[in-house]
Design a protein around this motif. Structure first.
Motif, PDB file in Angstrom:
ATOM      1  N   ASN A  37       0.862  -1.184   0.000  1.00  0.00           N
ATOM      2  CA  ASN A  37       0.000   0.000   0.000  1.00  0.00           C
ATOM      3  C   ASN A  37       0.897   1.233   0.000  1.00  0.00           C
ATOM      4  O   ASN A  37       1.613   1.485   0.975  1.00  0.00           O
ATOM      5  CB  ASN A  37      -0.870  -0.050   1.263  1.00  0.00           C
ATOM      6  CG  ASN A  37      -1.736   1.180   1.439  1.00  0.00           C
ATOM      7  OD1 ASN A  37      -2.067   1.866   0.483  1.00  0.00           O
ATOM      8  ND2 ASN A  37      -2.115   1.438   2.690  1.00  0.00           N
ATOM      9  N   ASN A 121      -2.426   4.439  -3.452  1.00  0.00           N
ATOM     10  CA  ASN A 121      -3.595   4.918  -2.720  1.00  0.00           C
ATOM     11  C   ASN A 121      -3.929   6.361  -3.135  1.00  0.00           C
ATOM     12  O   ASN A 121      -3.134   7.029  -3.802  1.00  0.00           O
ATOM     13  CB  ASN A 121      -3.325   4.810  -1.210  1.00  0.00           C
ATOM     14  CG  ASN A 121      -4.583   4.518  -0.413  1.00  0.00           C
ATOM     15  OD1 ASN A 121      -5.638   5.099  -0.667  1.00  0.00           O
ATOM     16  ND2 ASN A 121      -4.477   3.625   0.551  1.00  0.00           N
ATOM     17  N   PRO A 128      -5.988   7.935   4.439  1.00  0.00           N
ATOM     18  CA  PRO A 128      -5.477   6.584   4.175  1.00  0.00           C
ATOM     19  C   PRO A 128      -4.768   5.972   5.390  1.00  0.00           C
ATOM     20  O   PRO A 128      -4.745   4.752   5.551  1.00  0.00           O
ATOM     21  CB  PRO A 128      -4.504   6.774   3.014  1.00  0.00           C
ATOM     22  CG  PRO A 128      -4.983   8.000   2.324  1.00  0.00           C
ATOM     23  CD  PRO A 128      -5.474   8.892   3.436  1.00  0.00           C
ATOM     24  N   THR A 133      -5.755  -1.457   4.838  1.00  0.00           N
ATOM     25  CA  THR A 133      -6.278  -1.947   3.544  1.00  0.00           C
ATOM     26  C   THR A 133      -6.164  -3.469   3.428  1.00  0.00           C
ATOM     27  O   THR A 133      -6.637  -4.041   2.451  1.00  0.00           O
ATOM     28  CB  THR A 133      -5.474  -1.344   2.369  1.00  0.00           C
ATOM     29  OG1 THR A 133      -4.085  -1.695   2.563  1.00  0.00           O
ATOM     30  CG2 THR A 133      -5.633   0.160   2.294  1.00  0.00           C
TER      31      THR A 133
END
Ligand code: GDP
Ligand code: MG
Length: 222
Positions: A37, A121, A128, A133
């Motif tokens: 991520n 992202n 975030p 995630t």
């Protein structure tokens, strides 16, 4: 025509995100798919870093990219030119992805023939950081023009990532950026973190970054 799917992903407001993230990690581990991520502010160099990373690793592993954006397909169009498998995820106004949204993206991407998935992202240092995630590891980019005080302003982001790339070091002489001080701020928030200065433009520091990825992908598949 470049080939990539664009999908609209929806937030699942009823699920328990931490539980869904853990369950996604279990599935990814079983599949031998490493999910990174990658987070940062808009414009700090995520897409440029993704392009360099693909270039360095494409002969060693099968790479997939999920480009998340509120509405545009600009990044998927750019990345699709590398030949990597790429999809664009539209968050419909949301400034982050949660685990269920990430899973919707992975299902559309198809991970059976992929070893390493990069999730670019949504550009943002706040939201975030608040949502797991389901990724194997979290990385962020802080670029030199943003300034060395960012760990003080966005401490959560710096505390949840495994690695920070300090990008645009080629532009260091034009900015009042104290790299030793930024490292000190970051390590105070997150003592085990790895900090790698890079220039996605010139390629400086990319070897250390790519070695980190290589090592993490290997460990994930063991
Ligand atoms: N000088 C310099 N510019 C860079 C570097 N990396 C990215 N850029 C530029 O910064 C801008 C934003 O980069 P991009 O990869 O699109 O950032 P993203 O919004 O985080 O995906 C583009 O104009 C890039 O060419 C770098 O290492 N040095
Ligand atoms: Mg981008």
């Amino acid at each position: 025509m470049d080939k990539y799917k664009v999908i609209e992903i929806k937030e699942n407001v009823f699920g328990n995100n931490d539980k869904q993230a853990d369950s996604l990690r279990v599935d990814l581990k079983k599949d031998n798919t490493f999910l990174l991520n990658l987070m940062s502010s808009p414009g700090s160099g995520k897409t440029t870093t993704v392009l360099r990373t693909i270039e360095s690793l494409k002969d060693e592993m099968r790479i997939g990219v999920m480009e998340a954006d509120i509405d545009s397909d600009v990044d998927a169009a750019t990345v699709s030119k590398t030949g990597a498998k790429v999809i664009q995820l539209h968050t419909g106004g949301m400034c982050h992805l949660d685990a269920d949204m990430t899973k919707q993206g992975l299902v559309e991407l198809g991970t059976e023939d992929i070893d390493f998935v990069i999730l670019e992202n949504v550009g943002n240092l706040v939201c975030p950081a608040e949502f797991d995630t389901g990724s194997s590891k979290n990385a962020m980019i802080l670029s030199v023009p943003e300034g060395h005080d960012k760990p003080l302003k966005y401490p959560l982001m710096f505390s949840i990532v495994d690695v920070v790339l300090i990008n645009k070091i080629d532009a260091m002489e034009y900015f009042d950026f104290d790299i030793d001080l930024v490292k000190e701020y970051i390590k105070k928030l997150n003592p085990n973190i790895k900090v790698i200065p890079i220039s996605a433009k010139t390629g400086e520091g990319m070897d250390e970054w790519v070695d980190w990825v290589r090592q993490e992908v290997k460990e994930w598949n063991n």
